[in-house]
Motif scaffolding. Structure first.
Motif, PDB file in Angstrom:
ATOM      1  N   UNK A 132      -8.868  -2.857  21.212  1.00 65.04           N
ATOM      2  CA  UNK A 132      -9.140  -1.644  20.609  1.00 65.04           C
ATOM      3  C   UNK A 132      -7.644  -1.532  19.732  1.00 65.04           C
ATOM      4  N   UNK A 133      -7.766  -1.311  18.196  1.00 67.75           N
ATOM      5  CA  UNK A 133      -6.682  -1.136  17.572  1.00 67.75           C
ATOM      6  C   UNK A 133      -6.233   0.233  17.676  1.00 67.75           C
ATOM      7  N   UNK A 134      -4.994   0.699  17.787  1.00 63.63           N
ATOM      8  CA  UNK A 134      -4.392   1.942  17.921  1.00 63.63           C
ATOM      9  C   UNK A 134      -3.386   2.189  16.772  1.00 63.63           C
ATOM     10  N   UNK A 135      -3.397   3.417  16.045  1.00 69.63           N
ATOM     11  CA  UNK A 135      -2.521   3.298  14.916  1.00 69.63           C
ATOM     12  C   UNK A 135      -1.979   4.698  14.992  1.00 69.63           C
ATOM     13  N   UNK A 136      -0.709   5.042  14.625  1.00 65.51           N
ATOM     14  CA  UNK A 136      -0.185   6.427  14.154  1.00 65.51           C
ATOM     15  C   UNK A 136       0.644   6.273  13.366  1.00 65.51           C
ATOM     16  N   UNK A 137       0.615   6.982  11.889  1.00 62.15           N
ATOM     17  CA  UNK A 137       1.354   6.625  10.933  1.00 62.15           C
ATOM     18  C   UNK A 137       1.820   7.959  10.169  1.00 62.15           C
ATOM     19  N   UNK A 138       2.864   7.912   9.241  1.00 63.82           N
ATOM     20  CA  UNK A 138       3.179   9.061   8.430  1.00 63.82           C
ATOM     21  C   UNK A 138       3.838   8.417   7.073  1.00 63.82           C
ATOM     22  N   UNK A 139       3.008   8.598   5.747  1.00 61.47           N
ATOM     23  CA  UNK A 139       3.691   8.258   4.679  1.00 61.47           C
ATOM     24  C   UNK A 139       4.590   9.295   4.198  1.00 61.47           C
ATOM     25  N   UNK A 140       5.626   9.018   3.526  1.00 68.74           N
ATOM     26  CA  UNK A 140       6.673   9.721   2.918  1.00 68.74           C
ATOM     27  C   UNK A 140       6.289  10.758   2.084  1.00 68.74           C
ATOM     28  N   UNK A 141       6.256  12.114   2.119  1.00 70.38           N
ATOM     29  CA  UNK A 141       5.695  12.836   1.238  1.00 70.38           C
ATOM     30  C   UNK A 141       4.866  13.873   1.896  1.00 70.38           C
ATOM     31  N   UNK A 142       4.548  15.207   1.096  1.00 69.42           N
ATOM     32  CA  UNK A 142       3.908  16.469   1.410  1.00 69.42           C
ATOM     33  C   UNK A 142       2.975  16.685   0.226  1.00 69.42           C
ATOM     34  N   UNK A 143       2.144  15.753  -0.284  1.00 71.96           N
ATOM     35  CA  UNK A 143       1.583  16.229  -1.657  1.00 71.96           C
ATOM     36  C   UNK A 143       0.196  15.382  -1.582  1.00 71.96           C
ATOM     37  N   UNK A 144      -0.636  15.523  -2.576  1.00 74.69           N
ATOM     38  CA  UNK A 144      -1.716  14.888  -2.806  1.00 74.69           C
ATOM     39  C   UNK A 144      -1.382  13.051  -2.902  1.00 74.69           C
ATOM     40  N   UNK A 145      -0.157  12.779  -3.626  1.00 73.33           N
ATOM     41  CA  UNK A 145       0.296  11.639  -3.673  1.00 73.33           C
ATOM     42  C   UNK A 145       0.218  10.922  -2.313  1.00 73.33           C
ATOM     43  N   UNK A 168       2.892  22.088   2.081  1.00 76.87           N
ATOM     44  CA  UNK A 168       2.717  20.753   2.805  1.00 76.87           C
ATOM     45  C   UNK A 168       1.461  20.117   3.087  1.00 76.87           C
ATOM     46  N   UNK A 169       1.130  18.971   2.781  1.00 80.88           N
ATOM     47  CA  UNK A 169      -0.114  18.237   3.130  1.00 80.88           C
ATOM     48  C   UNK A 169       0.230  16.893   2.699  1.00 80.88           C
ATOM     49  N   UNK A 170      -0.377  16.114   3.695  1.00 78.47           N
ATOM     50  CA  UNK A 170      -0.710  14.702   3.067  1.00 78.47           C
ATOM     51  C   UNK A 170      -0.557  13.615   3.939  1.00 78.47           C
ATOM     52  N   UNK A 171       0.647  13.210   4.430  1.00 78.25           N
ATOM     53  CA  UNK A 171       0.816  11.571   4.799  1.00 78.25           C
ATOM     54  C   UNK A 171       0.388  11.260   6.451  1.00 78.25           C
ATOM     55  N   UNK A 172       0.374  12.266   7.483  1.00 76.68           N
ATOM     56  CA  UNK A 172       0.321  12.008   8.837  1.00 76.68           C
ATOM     57  C   UNK A 172      -1.322  11.623   9.075  1.00 76.68           C
ATOM     58  N   UNK A 173      -1.415  10.469   9.878  1.00 76.81           N
ATOM     59  CA  UNK A 173      -2.781   9.983  10.337  1.00 76.81           C
ATOM     60  C   UNK A 173      -2.684   9.474  11.340  1.00 76.81           C
ATOM     61  N   UNK A 174      -3.762   9.240  11.948  1.00 73.41           N
ATOM     62  CA  UNK A 174      -4.085   8.536  13.440  1.00 73.41           C
ATOM     63  C   UNK A 174      -5.451   7.504  13.022  1.00 73.41           C
ATOM     64  N   UNK A 175      -5.396   6.300  13.965  1.00 70.86           N
ATOM     65  CA  UNK A 175      -6.815   5.562  13.491  1.00 70.86           C
ATOM     66  C   UNK A 175      -6.940   4.877  14.794  1.00 70.86           C
ATOM     67  N   UNK A 176      -8.128   4.567  15.150  1.00 77.05           N
ATOM     68  CA  UNK A 176      -8.398   3.655  16.400  1.00 77.05           C
ATOM     69  C   UNK A 176      -9.829   3.035  16.087  1.00 77.05           C
ATOM     70  N   UNK A 177      -9.941   1.727  16.464  1.00 76.49           N
ATOM     71  CA  UNK A 177     -11.330   1.036  15.827  1.00 76.49           C
ATOM     72  C   UNK A 177     -11.377  -0.309  16.729  1.00 76.49           C
ATOM     73  N   UNK A 178     -12.601  -0.671  17.143  1.00 76.22           N
ATOM     74  CA  UNK A 178     -12.659  -1.897  18.020  1.00 76.22           C
ATOM     75  C   UNK A 178     -12.278  -3.182  17.263  1.00 76.22           C
ATOM     76  N   UNK A 179     -11.993  -4.150  17.858  1.00 77.41           N
ATOM     77  CA  UNK A 179     -11.618  -5.456  17.134  1.00 77.41           C
ATOM     78  C   UNK A 179     -12.601  -6.448  17.512  1.00 77.41           C
TER      79      UNK A 179
END
Length: 568
Positions: A379-392, A363-374
């Motif tokens: 301040x933009x805040x992001x949490x996300x998860x792309x379906x899948x657990x691979x290089x794609x 399993x590797x891949x789709x989870x991420x967080x982000x934060x950056x000033x506007x």
């Protein structure tokens, strides 16, 4: 979903049943379907290979007739629990089945976790080859190492079953050796060529009356492979040929350092006769396998060498697949690591984040967080998860993250409008099929206090914890996940963040468990957060991961935490 007629529902059920049967037939373990009288009504391909039988020879027989004559009955789950050789934490057992030529095959059996159908009376019985049972269970034995053609086919099937889905190289090699020793040899030696073209003697195993023993003193780095040496190991490591050999083969002036090491091996092990074959994958030579016998009166034959070549090819395919997978995982992990951002430092706010890769190497891949000033000071805040657990999935996460950053920066829109635009573009300019995320803006109110505006696209709700320990999941602003309906409007929500409060964004790896409902994971997270509220933010996050992440969850975890300092 529209309402279907009885006929269409039945058609769907028929299709699903056919697909299920196809999946079961591709399983790497033997599978038998039994009726209420324990008669076999269906069998998969792996069963036929393990038993060296055709479907006509199996279907219709009573399960009892598959047992070897020296075994009295099929063990029950209760009997398995009383079997000291069986693991204590799973209802499985061991027994001996009879192939269609009458030869014995030791197997591990286990019930499948399916509900018993009292109407049809059909239940499932699964088993796979148990090489270790030859030493653990008192069963049928043979005084000769001469294998029949059926025995050879069965051994190849056993080897394939042990290798087919295992990406752990060391475990794969140990399983294969467990099948070979002492069945056809006293010693097994595996030399592998690394990805930097160095040779390593990876495994040396000896079978004696006490079982299998790994000889670590004989393992380690080997000299380079000579380019033209006619000696057996050198030829095998170049993928040129398989060879039968003995001590006399190396009782000549050595033509290379490899030959010196082989002479030392024969001396240290007492091997009198040996068979050597390449370990070859579809596109490269990965090493060599050597089997040795200490009794000179039992020389290997050409049939044994042919068998070893087949085993070497199977090991090579498995190892090449494992290496390919590890390369892919390394690329994905590197991509993901470099995409996770450095966090901004907004005035008057503490912020920290964590990313934990999956404990499962697959399993590797789709989870991420982000934060950056506007540009407007938010301040933009992001949490996300792309379906899948691979290089794609990792590549899709990169696309989605960069698009979301661009949309959020370019226009001063509320979060729900930004996500609507992202959803419309998803299927046209990305490879992402579905994803979940929360996009939020951390704003400053006219009073100077902090507030949060957010929209949720099918993601677990953020958790808000105040200074007194009260917790609240921010369930407002929730809409359907990205990729499910691009033309649907999305809601938005807003909440005041009081001084001393902590805001937690996370992915589902922190709360989901195979053994418990989702509500239990959310409750566990809420209780742990309340208990840890007085910790410094970094300590709070680290301990929260320890307490909340389920032990049986093999998913990645991304976590972003914001704390509003208390009013002086």
């Amino acid at each position: 979903m529209g309402d279907g007629t009885d006929a269409s529902t039945q058609n769907v059920q028929d299709v699903l049943q056919q697909e299920l049967v196809a999946v079961l037939d591709r399983l790497g373990v033997g599978l038998l379907a039994l009726d209420g009288q324990k008669r076999i009504v269906w069998t998969n391909t792996a069963s036929l290979a393990l038993l060296s039988c055709s479907a006509e020879e199996i279907v219709g027989r009573d399960l009892q007739t598959l047992l070897h004559p020296d075994v009295r009955q099929v063990p029950s789950s209760r009997a398995a629990a009383e079997d000291e050789s069986a693991p204590t934490d799973t209802p499985e057992g061991r027994t001996w089945l009879a192939r269609c030529d009458g030869s014995p095959v030791p197997v591990r059996w286990f019930p499948l976790p399916v509900t018993y159908d009292t109407k049809s009376g059909v239940r499932l019985f699964a088993f796979d080859a148990d090489g270790g049972a030859r030493r653990r269970v008192a069963g049928p034995s043979s005084s000769t190492r001469t294998l029949s053609e059926r025995d050879r086919l069965a051994l190849l099937a056993d080897t394939t079953a042990q290798l087919i889905y295992n990406i752990d190289v060391d475990e794969s090699l140990r399983r294969v050796v467990d099948l070979l020793l002492p069945r056809i040899a006293d010693w097994a030696v595996i030399d592998l060529i690394t990805e930097t073209d160095e040779v390593n003697r990876s495994l040396v195993v000896h079978a004696d009356s006490g079982g299998l023993k790994i000889r670590e003193d004989l393992q380690g780095p080997m000299p380079p492979v000579p380019a033209s040496s006619p000696m057996p190991l050198s030829k095998a490591l170049r993928g040129v040929a398989s060879t039968l050999a003995g001590p006399e083969t190396y009782d000549v002036p050595p033509d290379s350092a490899v030959a010196v090491e082989q002479r030392k091996l024969f001396t240290a092990t007492g091997i009198k006769t040996a068979a050597l074959a390449p370990v070859k994958g579809p596109s490269e030579v990965l090493g060599a396998i050597t089997l040795g016998r200490t009794a000179g009166e039992e020389p290997f034959t050409q049939a044994d060498l042919d068998l070893l070549e087949n085993i070497g090819r199977r090991i090579g395919i498995a190892l090449e697949n494992a290496r390919h997978y590890q390369r892919q995982r390394q690329v994905a992990a590197t991509m993901q690591r470099y995409l996770l951002p450095q966090l901004p430092r907004p005035a008057g706010v503490e912020m920290t984040a964590r990313y934990l890769p999956s404990p499962d190497a697959s399993h590797v891949g789709g989870d991420w967080y982000d934060a950056f000033p506007l540009p407007n000071g938010d301040t933009a805040l992001v949490i996300g998860d792309v379906v899948g657990h691979d290089l794609e999935a990792a590549a899709g996460m990169a696309q989605l993250r960069n698009m979301l950053r661009a949309y959020t920066w370019a226009q001063d829109d509320p979060p729900h409008h930004t996500v609507e635009r992202l959803d419309r573009a998803l299927g046209h300019i990305t490879d992402v099929s579905m994803a979940t995320l929360v996009l939020a803006r951390l704003t400053i109110e006219p009073s100077g206090h902090r507030a949060l505006r957010w929209t949720n696209a099918g993601h677990p709700p953020p958790l808000l914890l105040d200074s007194t320990g009260r917790t609240r999941f921010l369930g407002d602003g929730r809409g359907i996940l990205l990729g499910a309906s691009a033309d649907r409007s999305r809601p938005e929500a807003r909440v005041h963040l009081p001084p001393g409060s902590t805001l937690l964004f996370y992915t589902d790896g922190l709360i989901e468990s195979r053994g418990r409902p989702l509500d239990a994971g959310l409750k566990r997270l809420r209780e742990a957060a309340a208990d840890l509220r007085r910790r410094q933010l970094d300590d709070f996050v680290d301990e929260l991961l320890v307490r909340s992440r389920p032990a049986d969850n093999d998913d990645d975890v991304a976590l972003l935490a914001i704390r509003i300092p208390p009013t002086p």
